[in-house]
Design a protein around this motif. Sequence first.
Motif, PDB file in Angstrom:
ATOM      1  N   GLY A  43       0.809  -1.226   0.000  1.00  0.00           N
ATOM      2  CA  GLY A  43       0.000   0.000   0.000  1.00  0.00           C
ATOM      3  C   GLY A  43       0.834   1.265   0.000  1.00  0.00           C
ATOM      4  N   HIS A  44       2.096   1.149   0.418  1.00  0.00           N
ATOM      5  CA  HIS A  44       2.934   2.347   0.505  1.00  0.00           C
ATOM      6  C   HIS A  44       4.001   2.383  -0.579  1.00  0.00           C
ATOM      7  N   MET A  45       3.758   1.608  -1.661  1.00  0.00           N
ATOM      8  CA  MET A  45       4.601   1.756  -2.846  1.00  0.00           C
ATOM      9  C   MET A  45       4.157   3.014  -3.593  1.00  0.00           C
ATOM     10  N   ARG A  74      -1.769  12.745  -1.226  1.00  0.00           N
ATOM     11  CA  ARG A  74      -1.233  12.501   0.123  1.00  0.00           C
ATOM     12  C   ARG A  74      -1.764  11.171   0.672  1.00  0.00           C
ATOM     13  N   CYS A  75      -0.878  10.374   1.276  1.00  0.00           N
ATOM     14  CA  CYS A  75      -1.249   9.087   1.865  1.00  0.00           C
ATOM     15  C   CYS A  75      -1.462   9.257   3.371  1.00  0.00           C
ATOM     16  N   GLY A  76      -2.239   8.369   3.972  1.00  0.00           N
ATOM     17  CA  GLY A  76      -2.469   8.410   5.420  1.00  0.00           C
ATOM     18  C   GLY A  76      -1.180   8.314   6.220  1.00  0.00           C
ATOM     19  N   CYS A  77      -0.136   7.726   5.629  1.00  0.00           N
ATOM     20  CA  CYS A  77       1.147   7.554   6.328  1.00  0.00           C
ATOM     21  C   CYS A  77       1.975   8.832   6.316  1.00  0.00           C
ATOM     22  N   GLY A  78       1.527   9.827   5.549  1.00  0.00           N
ATOM     23  CA  GLY A  78       2.290  11.070   5.454  1.00  0.00           C
ATOM     24  C   GLY A  78       3.042  11.202   4.141  1.00  0.00           C
TER      25      GLY A  78
END
Length: 325
Positions: free
Chosen positions: A170-172, A180-184
């Motif tokens: 999911g963070h690729m 913007r992603c929830g992870c920052g």
Amino acid sequence: MAAQGSTSPGRLVAGVDLGGTKVLTIVQRDGAVLGTAKHPTPEGSADDVAATIADAVRAAATEGNVDGHDLTAVGVGTPGIVVDGVVSLSPNIASMHDPFDLGGAISKRLDGVPTHVDNDVTVATLGELHRGAGRAYSSFLLVAVGTGVGGGLVLDRRVWRGRGAAGEIGHMTVKPDGRRCGCGGKGHLESYAGRASMQGKAERLVAAGEHTVLFDLMAKHDRDRMTSGIIEKALKHGDHMTRHLMDRAVWALGIALASCQNLLDVEAVIVGGGLAERFGQPFVDRIAAETGKNLFGTDPPAMVPSGLGDLSGAVGAAELAATTA
Ligand SMILES: [Zn+2]
């Protein structure tokens, strides 16, 4: 690291899928589900979560007409980082942001029965490997398209955990400097294919004056989140914004999965999570077509829906319990 193999014969075990909204629990023997229970996830302390899980295990045993005292082990899949039963940085269970010995707390409430805890997607991957769509393959990638986007990797019939954080598909990055992603971070797969991010994008588009039936449908059906069911209803209404959001999700999945495949050349990609359960093979086929555009090789992987659906986490957790010494 959990031992892996087939379930020991005759062992009565419980499997718990701890989600942000519900605790889904099964009791099983030899892979046969005997009883189930579904409880809401409490919003209080981490201890309250442990107490609810212990209650759920007892309720599932009662429903399955078995004596809870005969349980030999409990397995739990939870969001977050898990090291030796200690959970931290759980993204959607606020009480488990700080490290908490979930395994110990559950075990204490169940007369000391051994309790094994692991990351939810890792556990779902175990479920698909031994009991679901992964049984036919020696290597596969599981992508779970839900509120966020999780991933699990199986190589030579073993779950690959890296140093503990593998599988975070999911963070690729699928678009440099993108949404913007929830992870920052920015432009991650989850920014386009996770339902929470899709809802955030819809809110921004509405604030900018665009029209959608999504929020009317959420109000009508008393939902504060954009569920897969709401998305399906909006698509049936011919909602342009929803179609656009789904197109972007499929586009992002195609980029990320092709990149994974170009590196790993696995036999299959298993697509799970709420959107895959709701839309099934047609959704998976769209992702396969999009992935195909970005593949280097000429032999694409089999692309199939999850074999266990909503139960993959609980079944995988039971498998974790049955196969961990
Ligand atoms: Zn991210």
